[in-house]
Design an enzyme around this catalytic site. Structure first.
Site, PDB file in Angstrom:
ATOM      1  N   GLU A 118      -9.397   2.119   4.530  1.00 47.55           N
ATOM      2  CA  GLU A 118      -9.753   3.480   3.715  1.00 47.55           C
ATOM      3  C   GLU A 118     -11.227   3.799   3.233  1.00 47.55           C
ATOM      4  OE1 GLU A 118      -6.323   2.425   0.546  1.00 47.55           O
ATOM      5  OE2 GLU A 118      -8.386   3.598  -0.950  1.00 47.55           O
ATOM      6  N   LYS A 129      -4.150  -7.087   3.224  1.00 46.53           N
ATOM      7  CA  LYS A 129      -4.561  -4.915   2.348  1.00 46.53           C
ATOM      8  C   LYS A 129      -5.552  -5.657   1.947  1.00 46.53           C
ATOM      9  CE  LYS A 129      -2.920  -2.582  -0.636  1.00 46.53           C
ATOM     10  NZ  LYS A 129      -3.363  -2.540  -2.072  1.00 46.53           N
ATOM     11  N   HIS A 184      -7.166  -3.286   5.198  1.00 46.79           N
ATOM     12  CA  HIS A 184      -6.831  -2.081   4.699  1.00 46.79           C
ATOM     13  C   HIS A 184      -7.751  -0.579   3.792  1.00 46.79           C
ATOM     14  CE1 HIS A 184      -3.959   1.073   2.834  1.00 46.79           C
ATOM     15  NE2 HIS A 184      -3.621   0.778   3.624  1.00 46.79           N
ATOM     16  N   ASN A 185      -7.659  -1.928   2.909  1.00 46.14           N
ATOM     17  CA  ASN A 185      -8.901  -1.064   1.540  1.00 46.14           C
ATOM     18  C   ASN A 185      -9.746  -0.433   1.498  1.00 46.14           C
ATOM     19  OD1 ASN A 185      -6.052  -1.471  -0.159  1.00 46.14           O
ATOM     20  ND2 ASN A 185      -6.938  -1.300  -1.351  1.00 46.14           N
ATOM     21  N   SER A 238       0.735  -0.924   0.226  1.00 45.68           N
ATOM     22  CA  SER A 238      -0.130  -0.132  -0.056  1.00 45.68           C
ATOM     23  C   SER A 238       0.977   1.167   0.194  1.00 45.68           C
ATOM     24  CB  SER A 238      -0.608  -0.411   1.133  1.00 45.68           C
ATOM     25  OG  SER A 238      -1.704   1.108   0.924  1.00 45.68           O
TER      26      SER A 238
HETATM   27  P1  NDP Z   1      -1.217  -2.030 -13.783  1.00 47.41           P
HETATM   28  O1  NDP Z   1      -2.063  -2.725 -13.530  1.00 47.41           O
HETATM   29  O2  NDP Z   1      -1.447  -1.866 -15.131  1.00 47.41           O
HETATM   30  O3  NDP Z   1      -0.261  -3.799 -14.933  1.00 47.41           O
HETATM   31  C1  NDP Z   1       0.341  -3.376 -16.001  1.00 47.41           C
HETATM   32  C2  NDP Z   1       1.897  -3.959 -15.848  1.00 47.41           C
HETATM   33  O4  NDP Z   1       1.184  -6.102 -16.283  1.00 47.41           O
HETATM   34  C3  NDP Z   1       2.761  -3.551 -17.284  1.00 47.41           C
HETATM   35  O5  NDP Z   1       3.753  -4.252 -15.871  1.00 47.41           O
HETATM   36  C4  NDP Z   1       2.073  -5.228 -18.222  1.00 47.41           C
HETATM   37  O6  NDP Z   1       3.223  -5.001 -18.998  1.00 47.41           O
HETATM   38  C5  NDP Z   1       1.457  -6.180 -17.352  1.00 47.41           C
HETATM   39  N1  NDP Z   1       0.845  -7.078 -17.618  1.00 47.41           N
HETATM   40  C6  NDP Z   1      -0.648  -7.078 -17.761  1.00 47.41           C
HETATM   41  N2  NDP Z   1      -1.009  -8.184 -18.530  1.00 47.41           N
HETATM   42  C7  NDP Z   1      -0.583  -9.076 -18.085  1.00 47.41           C
HETATM   43  C8  NDP Z   1       0.462  -9.758 -19.063  1.00 47.41           C
HETATM   44  N3  NDP Z   1      -1.042 -11.405 -19.438  1.00 47.41           N
HETATM   45  N4  NDP Z   1       1.516 -11.126 -18.976  1.00 47.41           N
HETATM   46  C9  NDP Z   1       2.514 -10.631 -18.980  1.00 47.41           C
HETATM   47  N5  NDP Z   1       2.494  -9.077 -18.203  1.00 47.41           N
HETATM   48  C10 NDP Z   1       1.595  -8.326 -17.905  1.00 47.41           C
HETATM   49  O7  NDP Z   1       0.598  -2.029 -13.384  1.00 47.41           O
HETATM   50  P2  NDP Z   1       0.403  -0.986 -11.941  1.00 47.41           P
HETATM   51  O8  NDP Z   1       1.440  -1.206 -11.771  1.00 47.41           O
HETATM   52  O9  NDP Z   1      -0.516   0.352 -11.699  1.00 47.41           O
HETATM   53  O10 NDP Z   1      -0.105  -2.466 -10.986  1.00 47.41           O
HETATM   54  C11 NDP Z   1       0.750  -3.588 -10.917  1.00 47.41           C
HETATM   55  C12 NDP Z   1       0.136  -4.221  -9.645  1.00 47.41           C
HETATM   56  O11 NDP Z   1      -0.034  -3.202  -8.732  1.00 47.41           O
HETATM   57  C13 NDP Z   1      -1.646  -4.510  -9.329  1.00 47.41           C
HETATM   58  O12 NDP Z   1      -1.688  -5.799  -9.169  1.00 47.41           O
HETATM   59  C14 NDP Z   1      -2.131  -3.453  -8.950  1.00 47.41           C
HETATM   60  O13 NDP Z   1      -3.445  -3.300  -8.402  1.00 47.41           O
HETATM   61  C15 NDP Z   1      -1.354  -3.410  -7.745  1.00 47.41           C
HETATM   62  N6  NDP Z   1      -1.271  -2.512  -7.171  1.00 47.41           N
HETATM   63  C16 NDP Z   1      -1.761  -0.472  -8.088  1.00 47.41           C
HETATM   64  C17 NDP Z   1      -1.075   0.400  -7.201  1.00 47.41           C
HETATM   65  C18 NDP Z   1      -1.552   1.765  -7.424  1.00 47.41           C
HETATM   66  O14 NDP Z   1      -1.689   2.531  -7.317  1.00 47.41           O
HETATM   67  N7  NDP Z   1      -0.985   1.822  -8.834  1.00 47.41           N
HETATM   68  C19 NDP Z   1      -1.136   0.206  -5.902  1.00 47.41           C
HETATM   69  C20 NDP Z   1      -1.052  -0.797  -5.274  1.00 47.41           C
HETATM   70  C21 NDP Z   1      -1.073  -1.901  -5.514  1.00 47.41           C
HETATM   71  P3  NDP Z   1       3.105  -4.316 -20.498  1.00 47.41           P
HETATM   72  O15 NDP Z   1       3.736  -3.869 -19.942  1.00 47.41           O
HETATM   73  O16 NDP Z   1       3.987  -5.983 -21.318  1.00 47.41           O
HETATM   74  O17 NDP Z   1       1.884  -4.520 -20.355  1.00 47.41           O
END
Ligand code: NDP
Length: 479
Positions: A190, A183, A186-187, A128
């Protein structure tokens, strides 16, 4: 040199987490399905530390020291399964996959079980703090096998946020899905916190007649007291902000439809399954849904409401103080509900979650970080068997003292027609929990009347049924 840790999935979260590890002196292998992201990371931030870019899964795995520690930061759901299936065949006994995404804890339990059978340690870690947290110190909630916690501990403690007393905001939560469960709660909390704050704002605006900039000042003052928290702090920032295009308060030009990504909903769905009332979280999720029902709102827009005068300056100041008390007491109730939910899940799944640890690691890095959590930690540490935060002497006293003002705030909201589902549900929870007799006795009577569902008596053991349709005599119903 071989990398101590690897990060695959280099969107905003993964990239920032990889940079955080590198800045702390670790050699970090980096990989992403689309190789351009890996190249970009190294081109832009390569100077921050030691990165080992990998184009293929094989290169990535080969770059890691044994036992391998690889963090998956991809989109939750199917992408996580796809990535696990891509890497698992390349790993050896004892290697560790950390899923840092927002996985549902049931998925984490399933993945952990299947990887355990293949000799791979799977750690579902709730993270988080958003992108800023990932870079500068998030709160990290790892579940999974205890041995993998020992292998990950120095790295996670190094990148995690530090609480005011210097302790890292990470701890082993428990086996399999425990980390992602915590987690999720937590959400949920929130959501509840945000809803309560929104209701307090609405009351100050509608009943006290304060403008957003003035309300920002009120929140700034509250932030120096027991409500001191990140969410109160940013609330003041948002309320004080002026829209550049119109010169109006920012909050007046934003469409009033709250969106959600689903973790609040998961919390409520899970709470229903566990039979734990989390009315504060549920009302917050429903309030967001309601705000998005444009058709319903339009259909009801002409319904009558009360006509009340805005309070005069002196009464408004007194009312603002009552709202602070209502907000604080309701916050204690929401946290108590969230804590009950973690207790119930820990018992159900045999996780052995230490609730003092949970409070401790939420003191920094995460969205609900607050001074208040240090007191929750102390209460849980003083009595690990505490049935509810409301049974802690200090919290009980504070909520008891806030209680008259809390009632006035809720009653005033009702008189003015300001919806306060969060504040009023919290008060209802308080009143139900302290009630000597609940009308649940009548509910049991009705159930027995229409369905012969039986009831228990206050004066004798056993299950009973009244022959409602016949002579209304009572019979034993338990053989
Ligand atoms: P996203 O959730 O937008 O995911 C994008 C990433 O996933 C890219 O690296 C993408 O690769 C990859 N991806 C998607 N599909 C596939 C696949 N089939 N095979 C391989 N790679 C894949 O990214 P975030 O950085 O926002 O979040 C990452 C994780 O962290 C998520 O689970 C999210 O819920 C969690 N999270 C996010 C927060 C936030 O504030 N954003 C906070 C806390 C947790 P490519 O570049 O090739 O498309």
């Amino acid at each position: 040199s071989p990398a101590q840790i690897g990060v695959t999935g280099l969107a905003v979260m993964g990239r920032n987490l990889a940079r955080n590890f590198a800045r702390r002196g670790y050699t970090v292998a980096v990989h992403n399905r689309t190789a351009a992201r890996t190249r970009e990371l190294v081109a832009e931030f390569g100077g921050e530390g030691d990165f080992v870019p990998a184009t293929t899964a094989e290169e990535f795995v080969a770059a890691l020291e044994r036992p391998r520690r690889l963090v998956v930061m991809v989109k939750a759901g199917e992408p996580t399964d796809a990535v696990i299936e891509e890497f698992a065949p390349l790993l050896a006994e004892g290697d560790i996959i950390v899923d840092g995404g927002n996985a549902h804890f049931a998925d984490t339990r399933r993945r952990e079980r299947s990887l355990r059978e293949r000799g791979i340690h799977f750690v579902g870690a709730g993270i988080s703090g958003g992108e800023e947290g990932a870079l500068n110190g998030p709160s990290i909630m790892p579940g999974g096998p205890a041995e993998s916690w020992e292998a990950l501990r120095p790295l996670l403690e190094s990148v995690a946020a530090k609480a005011a007393d210097g302790t890292p905001c990470t701890a082993h939560i428990g086996p399999d899905g425990a980390g992602h469960f915590v987690k999720m709660v937590h959400n949920g909390i929130e959501y509840a916190d945000m809803q309560l704050i929104a209701e307090a704002y609405d009351l100050l605006r509608t009943v006290a007649g304060y403008e957003p900039a003035r309300i920002a000042e009120v929140f700034r003052t509250w932030n120096t007291g027991r409500l001191d928290s990140y969410l109160i702090e940013i609330t003041a920032e948002v309320l004080a902000h002026t829209d550049a295009a119109t010169g109006l308060p920012f909050v007046d030009v934003v469409a009033d439809r709250a969106e959600q990504k689903g973790t609040g909903r998961w919390t409520v769905q899970t709470a229903l399954d566990l039979g734990v009332p989390v009315s504060g979280i549920a009302e917050a999720v429903f309030a967001r849904s309601l705000s998005g029902h444009a058709g319903l709102r339009e259909a009801c827009a002409e319904l009558p409401g009360p006509r009340c005068q805005v309070l005069d300056e002196r009464d408004a100041a007194r009312f603002a103080d009552q709202v602070e008390q209502a907000l604080y007491a309701s916050k204690v109730i929401s946290y108590a509900q969230g804590w009950n939910m973690m207790q119930a899940a820990s018992a159900e799944y045999g996780w052995g979650v230490d609730l003092a640890d949970v409070a401790a690691i939420w003191r920094g890095g995460c969205i609900i970080r607050a001074a208040f959590l240090d007191r929750v930690r102390a209460a849980c540490a003083a009595d690990p068997a505490l049935p509810t935060l409301l049974a802690d002497e200090e919290f009980a006293e504070e909520v008891g003292e806030a209680q008259p003002a809390w009632r006035t705030a809720v009653a005033t909201a009702v008189r003015y027609g300001v919806p306060v589902p969060g504040l009023s549900a919290a008060l209802a929870s308080y009143d139900a929990l302290r009630a000597e007799r609940l009308p649940a006795a009548l509910t049991q009577g009705q159930r027995d009347y229409f369905g012969a569902h039986t009831y228990r008596r206050t004066d004798r053991e056993g299950a009973f049924h009244t022959r409602w349709g016949q002579d209304r005599s009572e019979v034993r119903a338990d053989g």
